[in-house]
Structures are given as C-alpha cells and as structure tokens.
Write a protein that holds these residues in place. Structure first.
Motif, PDB file in Angstrom:
ATOM      1  N   ILE A 107       1.042  -1.462  -0.481  1.00 34.13           N
ATOM      2  CA  ILE A 107      -0.024   0.347   0.444  1.00 34.13           C
ATOM      3  C   ILE A 107       0.845   1.458   0.376  1.00 34.13           C
ATOM      4  N   ILE A 108       1.718   1.244   0.466  1.00 36.83           N
ATOM      5  CA  ILE A 108       3.236   2.386   0.459  1.00 36.83           C
ATOM      6  C   ILE A 108       3.931   2.856  -0.939  1.00 36.83           C
ATOM      7  N   VAL A 109       4.012   3.843  -1.427  1.00 39.28           N
ATOM      8  CA  VAL A 109       4.656   4.074  -2.659  1.00 39.28           C
ATOM      9  C   VAL A 109       6.084   3.961  -2.305  1.00 39.28           C
ATOM     10  N   ASN A 110       6.908   3.157  -2.212  1.00 38.31           N
ATOM     11  CA  ASN A 110       8.218   2.992  -1.826  1.00 38.31           C
ATOM     12  C   ASN A 110       9.040   2.043  -2.619  1.00 38.31           C
ATOM     13  N   GLU A 111      10.394   1.648  -3.462  1.00 38.06           N
ATOM     14  CA  GLU A 111      10.453   0.275  -3.981  1.00 38.06           C
ATOM     15  C   GLU A 111      10.359  -0.486  -2.954  1.00 38.06           C
ATOM     16  N   ALA A 112      10.349  -0.934  -1.692  1.00 44.84           N
ATOM     17  CA  ALA A 112       9.642  -2.550  -1.306  1.00 44.84           C
ATOM     18  C   ALA A 112       9.516  -2.943  -2.125  1.00 44.84           C
ATOM     19  N   GLY A 113       7.640  -2.685  -2.500  1.00 44.67           N
ATOM     20  CA  GLY A 113       6.992  -4.174  -3.256  1.00 44.67           C
ATOM     21  C   GLY A 113       7.873  -3.964  -4.568  1.00 44.67           C
ATOM     22  N   PHE A 114       8.374  -2.727  -4.899  1.00 47.54           N
ATOM     23  CA  PHE A 114       8.406  -3.251  -6.539  1.00 47.54           C
ATOM     24  C   PHE A 114      10.059  -4.331  -6.463  1.00 47.54           C
ATOM     25  N   ILE A 115      10.506  -3.935  -5.435  1.00 53.44           N
ATOM     26  CA  ILE A 115      11.795  -4.770  -5.675  1.00 53.44           C
ATOM     27  C   ILE A 115      11.588  -6.140  -5.065  1.00 53.44           C
ATOM     28  N   LEU A 116      10.294  -6.627  -4.097  1.00 55.69           N
ATOM     29  CA  LEU A 116      10.182  -7.732  -3.628  1.00 55.69           C
ATOM     30  C   LEU A 116       9.056  -8.464  -4.954  1.00 55.69           C
ATOM     31  N   PHE A 117       8.450  -7.880  -5.480  1.00 49.47           N
ATOM     32  CA  PHE A 117       7.782  -8.461  -6.711  1.00 49.47           C
ATOM     33  C   PHE A 117       8.770  -8.822  -8.053  1.00 49.47           C
ATOM     34  N   ALA A 118       9.968  -7.992  -8.126  1.00 46.25           N
ATOM     35  CA  ALA A 118      11.187  -8.001  -8.725  1.00 46.25           C
ATOM     36  C   ALA A 118      11.405  -9.324  -8.524  1.00 46.25           C
ATOM     37  N   TYR A 141      18.141  -5.000 -14.484  1.00 48.70           N
ATOM     38  CA  TYR A 141      17.241  -4.665 -12.971  1.00 48.70           C
ATOM     39  C   TYR A 141      18.234  -3.978 -12.470  1.00 48.70           C
ATOM     40  N   MET A 142      19.778  -3.981 -13.006  1.00 51.71           N
ATOM     41  CA  MET A 142      20.881  -3.114 -13.021  1.00 51.71           C
ATOM     42  C   MET A 142      20.156  -2.150 -12.953  1.00 51.71           C
ATOM     43  N   LEU A 143      19.512  -2.016 -14.539  1.00 50.73           N
ATOM     44  CA  LEU A 143      19.068  -0.151 -14.248  1.00 50.73           C
ATOM     45  C   LEU A 143      18.583   0.505 -13.807  1.00 50.73           C
ATOM     46  N   LEU A 144      17.330  -0.561 -13.697  1.00 53.22           N
ATOM     47  CA  LEU A 144      16.141   0.409 -12.650  1.00 53.22           C
ATOM     48  C   LEU A 144      15.784   0.115 -11.185  1.00 53.22           C
ATOM     49  N   ASP A 145      17.475   0.054 -10.263  1.00 51.43           N
ATOM     50  CA  ASP A 145      17.609   0.753  -9.231  1.00 51.43           C
ATOM     51  C   ASP A 145      18.218   0.265  -8.494  1.00 51.43           C
ATOM     52  N   GLY A 146      19.154   0.983  -7.262  1.00 53.80           N
ATOM     53  CA  GLY A 146      20.313   0.352  -6.964  1.00 53.80           C
ATOM     54  C   GLY A 146      20.475  -0.672  -6.092  1.00 53.80           C
ATOM     55  N   SER A 147      18.769  -1.073  -5.721  1.00 51.17           N
ATOM     56  CA  SER A 147      19.046  -1.895  -4.825  1.00 51.17           C
ATOM     57  C   SER A 147      19.419  -3.288  -4.940  1.00 51.17           C
ATOM     58  N   PHE A 148      19.184  -3.321  -5.686  1.00 45.68           N
ATOM     59  CA  PHE A 148      19.488  -4.869  -6.445  1.00 45.68           C
ATOM     60  C   PHE A 148      20.796  -5.230  -6.397  1.00 45.68           C
ATOM     61  N   VAL A 149      21.597  -4.117  -6.233  1.00 37.52           N
ATOM     62  CA  VAL A 149      23.611  -4.398  -5.685  1.00 37.52           C
ATOM     63  C   VAL A 149      23.496  -5.317  -5.002  1.00 37.52           C
ATOM     64  N   TYR A 150      22.560  -6.257  -4.123  1.00 36.88           N
ATOM     65  CA  TYR A 150      22.382  -6.724  -2.778  1.00 36.88           C
ATOM     66  C   TYR A 150      22.250  -8.005  -3.616  1.00 36.88           C
ATOM     67  N   LEU A 151      20.816  -8.226  -4.766  1.00 37.08           N
ATOM     68  CA  LEU A 151      21.203  -9.317  -5.281  1.00 37.08           C
ATOM     69  C   LEU A 151      22.292  -9.609  -6.275  1.00 37.08           C
ATOM     70  N   PHE A 152      22.646  -8.566  -6.087  1.00 36.18           N
ATOM     71  CA  PHE A 152      23.910  -9.209  -7.635  1.00 36.18           C
ATOM     72  C   PHE A 152      25.171  -9.533  -6.641  1.00 36.18           C
ATOM     73  N   ILE A 153      25.254  -9.573  -5.529  1.00 36.38           N
ATOM     74  CA  ILE A 153      26.471 -10.026  -4.593  1.00 36.38           C
ATOM     75  C   ILE A 153      26.212 -11.663  -3.801  1.00 36.38           C
TER      76      ILE A 153
END
Length: 397
Positions: A107-118, A141-153
């Motif tokens: 319900i809250i508009v932030n990157e968390a919901g999008f990152i979880l779906f991705a 994913y790299m181009l969309l959001d910086g938080s995905f760096v933890y996925l890459f690690i």
C-alpha cells in the motif's frame, strides 16, 4: 473447497482490504518526493496510473496493490518447488500476505514493493528460462534500481559455491555497474543501531517467524542444505546487520531479499512436522497457531491503526502519523476557499498533491495541540485531535 477457489477468495479479500485502506491514508512526504524526484521505474508506474485514473489516492496506490497481488501469485507458484502438499502452499501464501512488511509494501509507495515483486519474478523464472535471457533480466534490474546490488552480491557468492564462472563474472560486472551508477552509502561511526535493526526485522516478520527464519538459515548452513534462495536471504541479512553497526539503515529495502527465506522456512517446517508422529506434532501446531494469531493481530493494527490515537499520548509518535492529516487538511482548507498556503516544506509538498499549492497569501502554522485560536484548523480521528494549525491571511495591499 478447491485450491483455485481458495486462492481466488484469499487474493480478492486481500485486494479489497488494501483498496479499503486507500481512503484511510494521505500521501506521505517521501511519496511526494518520489513523484517529483529523480527518474525511476516506480515513478513511471505511478504517473502512468495518474494518466489513466487522474491524480488521486486511488491512482497513487493502485500500482502497489497490483504488484502486491502479482507477488502473492508468484509466491504460490514458487512454493511448488518447496512444498509437497497444496494445502501447505495456501498456508504459506496466507503467512506471506499477512506479514506486516509485505502488507505495508502493498500500500505504501516506495521501492520495497517493486523490489519484492522483481525478486520473486527472478526466482520464478530462474529455472524456466535460459541463462542468456536471465542475464538480460539481471542487467535490466541493474538499470532499474540500485538496491539490486545486494542481489548481485548474493548471486556472485552463489556462483562461487556452484562453481559457475560465467555467472560469477556477470554478477561482478553488475555489482561494479550498479555501484558506478548509484554509489553506496557508507558513513557514520559505531552506534547502537544493530539491536534496533533486529527489532525492526522482528516487527516486519513478527518475532516468532523471524527467530525461526534465523534458525532455519543457520541450520541449513550447518547441514550444507543451501541453494540460491539461501544465499540471497542470508547474504543480504548479513550485509544489513553489518551496516547497522555504523549507520541507521532503511531495512524495508533489505527486507524483500530476506522474505525469500520464507520458502525455506516453510519447507523446513513441513519436513520437521511430517517426520514426527502425531503425538509429537503438538508443539509445531502450537507454534504455527501462535504465529498466525500474531500475524492477525499485527495486520489488524495496520488496518485499524487510527484507533491507536485513542491510547497514544502524543499523536506524532503514532507509527502512521506521517501518512495521515494531509488529505483531511486539504479538504478543510478548500472549504474555506483556500487553495494555496505558505507552510512547512514537508506539509507543503504533501498538500500540493491534493491541489493546495504554495503561495504567500495565507500562512499555515502548526500549533501545539490544545492551543486554540479563532482561525484554527483541526484534524481529528476517532474524536481525538491529532493536528491543529492556524491559518492567517496576509494583506498584500
């Protein structure tokens, strides 16, 4: 009742509850900043929603609700690999939906919901598409959001474990690319944020589930029963807790990675339950029942949070205060034919979304609660005043 019907009912009720919650919330300052800040994929989603439905609360939160429902569907699909009994997959879906962190992300508009779906989409497609196509998805994913760096690690470490040289090289390049584009925030001196971070994780998952999740990750490490999900959840959890020694971190951006461990938690719980005789299953039944009750209580608090103003002494200490007041305040101002004010930066940004712009014709100054003047504007929830301000017209003649 068939599984499909049960799923339809669960997802429909989930969507309806979130849609009902829209009317209870105002846009927050961070959400308003996202709409007018740097370009992001989430910003595009929200503005596309505005294009079709107009600029209003429904259009603001609809994309997050859709991402939430799609995430729930992916959870059920992915669980086929980890759970043998269909009924248990439905239980896992319910636990996922009622997690406070997941509910907030819906319900809250932030990157968390999008990152979880991705992340769930990546896990779902991991075994279904070829590596070249997977590489394209990770680059996106790299181009969309910086938080995905933890996925890459995490994937780089998984590649080392699985001895996949090409996959390791790709993720190293993605890490470098992500850090180059977005950078990384490393600052501060050692402070007491570690325990605070653990407390937030416990709130996001509920204490029992988080403790059991921690136990499952550690147990699988000892037994070498680890896979890609284990690496994503464990590495990200370790990074977040390590960073918390030096700075206060926004755990809601790490939590989606750790949520992936739910599949491992459910698998371990199902296996531990099935290998025991009925007489020894009582403790597992009790733990699951208590977890469900806590989830239900926490979700009820989220949905009916305005009733907490009846017991909270200082309204600003309410956990949702930053998402209240602005909408009702804009309505009260418009009733007085006031469509622009000069007020604090944060409130001005929020009011702008509801059509009350910034100008010097009126000054809106927040008062201490209980202070009364002739031009007071007050906002109340459940007969409790939570906001009071004085509106003064400036004579420019």
């Amino acid at each position: 009742m068939s599984i499909r019907l049960a799923l339809f009912i669960i997802l429909t009720l989930d969507a309806l509850l979130l849609i009902f919650q829209i009317s209870e919330l105002s846009i927050s300052y961070n959400e308003a900043l996202l709409l007018s800040g740097d370009f992001s994929f989430l910003q595009v989603l929200i503005k596309t929603s505005f294009y079709f439905f107009g600029q209003n609360d429904f259009a603001l939160r609809l994309p997050m609700i859709i991402l939430h429902i799609l995430s729930a569907i992916l959870v059920y699909k992915i669980s086929e690999k980890y759970l043998k009994i269909n009924r248990n997959r439905v239980w896992l879906l319910l636990v996922f939906i009622f997690l406070p962190g997941v509910m907030s992300a819906g319900i809250i508009v932030n990157e968390a919901g999008f990152i979880l779906f991705a992340l769930l989409l990546f896990v779902y497609l991991y075994k279904k598409i070829s590596y070249p196509h997977m590489y394209i998805l990770l680059i996106l994913y790299m181009l969309l959001d910086g938080s995905f760096v933890y996925l890459f690690i995490s994937l780089a470490m998984f590649a080392i474990y699985s001895k996949n040289r090409a996959f390791f090289i790709l993720n190293i390049l993605l890490i470098i690319g992500s850090l180059y584009i977005y950078g990384i925030d490393m600052h501060g001196s050692p402070r007491g944020y570690f325990l605070e971070s653990l407390g937030i994780y416990a709130a996001i998952f509920t204490p029992i589930i988080f403790i059991y999740l921690f136990y499952v990750l550690y147990r699988r490490y000892l037994t070498k029963d680890i896979d890609m999900l284990w690496f994503i959840a464990t590495v990200t959890l370790a990074i977040s807790l390590t960073l918390s020694f030096r700075q206060r971190i926004e755990i809601e951006y790490f939590a989606p990675f750790v949520i992936l461990a739910l599949f491992l938690v459910a698998q371990t719980f199902e296996h531990s339950y099935r290998v025991r005789l009925n007489i020894f299953r009582k403790n597992y039944k009790l733990m699951f029942l208590i977890s469900l009750i806590l989830l239900f209580v926490n979700s009820s608090v989220v949905f009916f949070n305005k009733y907490l103003y009846l017991i909270v002494e200082e309204p600003k200490k309410h956990f949702s205060y930053n998402m209240h007041v602005a909408k009702e305040l804009s309505v009260e101002l418009k009733k007085r034919d006031i469509y622009c004010v000069n007020t604090s930066t944060k409130m001005a940004k929020r009011l702008e979304f509801y059509g009350v712009t910034k100008c010097n014709s009126y000054i809106l100054q927040e008062n201490y609660l209980g202070e009364s003047t002739q031009d007071n504007v007050t906002i109340s929830y459940k007969n409790v005043v939570v906001y009071s301000a004085n509106v003064t017209k400036i004579n420019t003649n």
